[in-house]
Design a protein around this motif. Structure first.
Motif, mmCIF file in Angstrom:
data_model
loop_
_atom_site.group_PDB
_atom_site.id
_atom_site.type_symbol
_atom_site.label_atom_id
_atom_site.label_comp_id
_atom_site.label_asym_id
_atom_site.label_seq_id
_atom_site.Cartn_x
_atom_site.Cartn_y
_atom_site.Cartn_z
ATOM 1 N N GLU A 126 0.791 -1.225 0.000
ATOM 2 C CA GLU A 126 0.000 0.000 0.000
ATOM 3 C C GLU A 126 0.833 1.290 0.000
ATOM 4 O OE1 GLU A 126 -3.395 -0.230 -0.317
ATOM 5 O OE2 GLU A 126 -3.079 -2.374 -0.361
ATOM 6 N N VAL A 127 2.129 1.200 -0.300
ATOM 7 C CA VAL A 127 3.005 2.374 -0.304
ATOM 8 C C VAL A 127 3.809 2.402 -1.599
ATOM 9 C CG1 VAL A 127 4.902 3.550 0.887
ATOM 10 C CG2 VAL A 127 3.187 2.312 2.215
ATOM 11 N N LEU A 128 4.022 3.598 -2.138
ATOM 12 C CA LEU A 128 4.907 3.788 -3.282
ATOM 13 C C LEU A 128 6.313 4.089 -2.767
ATOM 14 C CD1 LEU A 128 2.572 6.077 -5.379
ATOM 15 C CD2 LEU A 128 3.254 3.758 -5.992
ATOM 16 N N TYR A 129 7.306 3.593 -3.481
ATOM 17 C CA TYR A 129 8.705 3.818 -3.131
ATOM 18 C C TYR A 129 9.434 4.318 -4.368
ATOM 19 C CZ TYR A 129 7.729 0.676 0.793
ATOM 20 O OH TYR A 129 7.194 0.095 1.907
ATOM 21 N N CYS A 130 10.448 5.139 -4.173
ATOM 22 C CA CYS A 130 11.341 5.502 -5.266
ATOM 23 C C CYS A 130 12.667 5.953 -4.678
ATOM 24 C CB CYS A 130 10.737 6.563 -6.172
ATOM 25 S SG CYS A 130 10.511 8.169 -5.418
ATOM 26 N N LEU A 131 13.640 6.076 -5.557
ATOM 27 C CA LEU A 131 14.938 6.584 -5.140
ATOM 28 C C LEU A 131 14.970 8.084 -5.379
ATOM 29 C CD1 LEU A 131 17.408 3.889 -6.511
ATOM 30 C CD2 LEU A 131 16.531 4.151 -4.185
ATOM 31 N N LEU A 132 15.357 8.824 -4.360
ATOM 32 C CA LEU A 132 15.500 10.271 -4.440
ATOM 33 C C LEU A 132 16.940 10.603 -4.113
ATOM 34 C CD1 LEU A 132 14.376 13.162 -4.675
ATOM 35 C CD2 LEU A 132 13.794 13.015 -2.247
ATOM 36 N N ASP A 133 17.686 11.065 -5.097
ATOM 37 C CA ASP A 133 19.108 11.352 -4.946
ATOM 38 C C ASP A 133 19.853 10.167 -4.322
ATOM 39 O OD1 ASP A 133 18.939 13.863 -6.136
ATOM 40 O OD2 ASP A 133 18.506 14.865 -4.222
ATOM 41 N N GLY A 134 19.484 8.973 -4.756
ATOM 42 C CA GLY A 134 20.163 7.752 -4.325
ATOM 43 C C GLY A 134 19.643 7.144 -3.037
ATOM 44 N N GLY A 135 18.722 7.800 -2.339
ATOM 45 C CA GLY A 135 18.159 7.265 -1.102
ATOM 46 C C GLY A 135 16.719 6.834 -1.300
ATOM 47 N N LEU A 136 16.309 5.788 -0.609
ATOM 48 C CA LEU A 136 14.955 5.261 -0.730
ATOM 49 C C LEU A 136 13.978 6.132 0.058
ATOM 50 C CD1 LEU A 136 13.222 2.870 -1.758
ATOM 51 C CD2 LEU A 136 13.626 1.790 0.454
ATOM 52 N N ILE A 137 12.852 6.515 -0.591
ATOM 53 C CA ILE A 137 11.806 7.263 0.106
ATOM 54 C C ILE A 137 10.466 6.551 -0.071
ATOM 55 C CG2 ILE A 137 12.988 9.476 -0.129
ATOM 56 C CD1 ILE A 137 10.829 10.180 -2.268
ATOM 57 N N LEU A 138 9.551 6.779 0.861
ATOM 58 C CA LEU A 138 8.201 6.237 0.832
ATOM 59 C C LEU A 138 7.240 7.361 0.500
ATOM 60 C CD1 LEU A 138 9.948 4.550 2.961
ATOM 61 C CD2 LEU A 138 7.751 3.820 3.827
ATOM 62 N N ILE A 139 6.234 7.062 -0.329
ATOM 63 C CA ILE A 139 5.263 8.063 -0.720
ATOM 64 C C ILE A 139 3.863 7.455 -0.552
ATOM 65 C CG2 ILE A 139 4.410 9.527 -2.588
ATOM 66 C CD1 ILE A 139 7.204 9.230 -3.875
ATOM 67 N N ASP A 140 2.995 8.155 0.181
ATOM 68 C CA ASP A 140 1.610 7.730 0.315
ATOM 69 C C ASP A 140 0.924 7.981 -1.036
ATOM 70 O OD1 ASP A 140 -1.326 8.152 0.703
ATOM 71 O OD2 ASP A 140 -0.796 7.626 2.760
ATOM 72 N N PRO A 141 0.300 6.946 -1.629
ATOM 73 C CA PRO A 141 -0.320 7.110 -2.956
ATOM 74 C C PRO A 141 -1.443 8.150 -2.991
ATOM 75 C CG PRO A 141 -0.187 4.791 -2.371
ATOM 76 C CD PRO A 141 0.213 5.570 -1.166
ATOM 77 N N GLU A 142 -2.078 8.412 -1.875
ATOM 78 C CA GLU A 142 -3.198 9.344 -1.853
ATOM 79 C C GLU A 142 -2.769 10.784 -1.540
ATOM 80 O OE1 GLU A 142 -6.249 8.511 -2.852
ATOM 81 O OE2 GLU A 142 -5.351 6.576 -3.264
ATOM 82 N N THR A 143 -1.836 10.933 -0.612
ATOM 83 C CA THR A 143 -1.508 12.288 -0.147
ATOM 84 C C THR A 143 -0.146 12.781 -0.603
ATOM 85 O OG1 THR A 143 -0.540 11.438 1.908
ATOM 86 C CG2 THR A 143 -2.894 11.950 1.930
ATOM 87 N N GLY A 144 0.664 11.901 -1.155
ATOM 88 C CA GLY A 144 1.998 12.311 -1.587
ATOM 89 C C GLY A 144 2.912 12.355 -0.411
#
Length: 144
Positions: A126-144
């Motif tokens: 239930e969470v989106l993930y991506c790399l931001l400047d080489g570090g892993l971040i979590l993003i709530d799909p509804e609220t960002g």
């Protein structure tokens, strides 16, 4: 040969338990990573190269004509979650995470700072993930 007869059934049992355990874990937790294509309902979405840009098209799943939706310097890493397709797109050094419905309508979930390197969109638990400047971040799909 007598070792095979003695230890063969034990080895087979250990392998079966290991395989069943891996399958049980895989069934309990599914993840998805970004790609250049997604399906929402009866519509397929695909990103194709178009000169120096990448262009998002839609096409009916039953077949038909491609419809161009947008073109950006970078567009892709589509992930389907909660009935929407999420994608990273960037133009002029600014990257956005967008949410798209089955009609192709897109809304910005979050916009990253100019110059930040964002890549490898994934979805898990239930969470989106991506790399931001080489570090892993979590993003709530509804609220960002």
């Amino acid at each position: 040969m007598s070792h095979i007869k003695r230890f063969g059934p034990i080895l087979l049992a250990v392998l079966l338990v290991a395989l069943l355990g891996v399958n049980a874990l895989a069934a309990a937790a599914m993840s998805d990573h970004g790609s250049g294509a997604a399906q929402l309902g009866d519509t397929l979405f695909i990103v194709l190269p178009d000169g120096d840009n990448q262009t998002l098209y839609s096409i009916p799943a039953a077949g038909g004509d491609l419809t161009q939706l947008e073109s950006r310097a970078s567009l892709g890493d589509m992930v389907v979650a909660n009935g929407f397709a999420y994608a990273l797109r960037s133009d002029g050094g600014v990257t956005q995470l967008v949410k798209m419905d089955a009609t192709g309508a897109r809304t910005v979930v979050t916009q990253f700072e100019s110059g930040e390197q964002v890549a490898h969109l994934s979805y898990y638990d239930e969470v989106l993930y991506c790399l931001l400047d080489g570090g892993l971040i979590l993003i709530d799909p509804e609220t960002g």
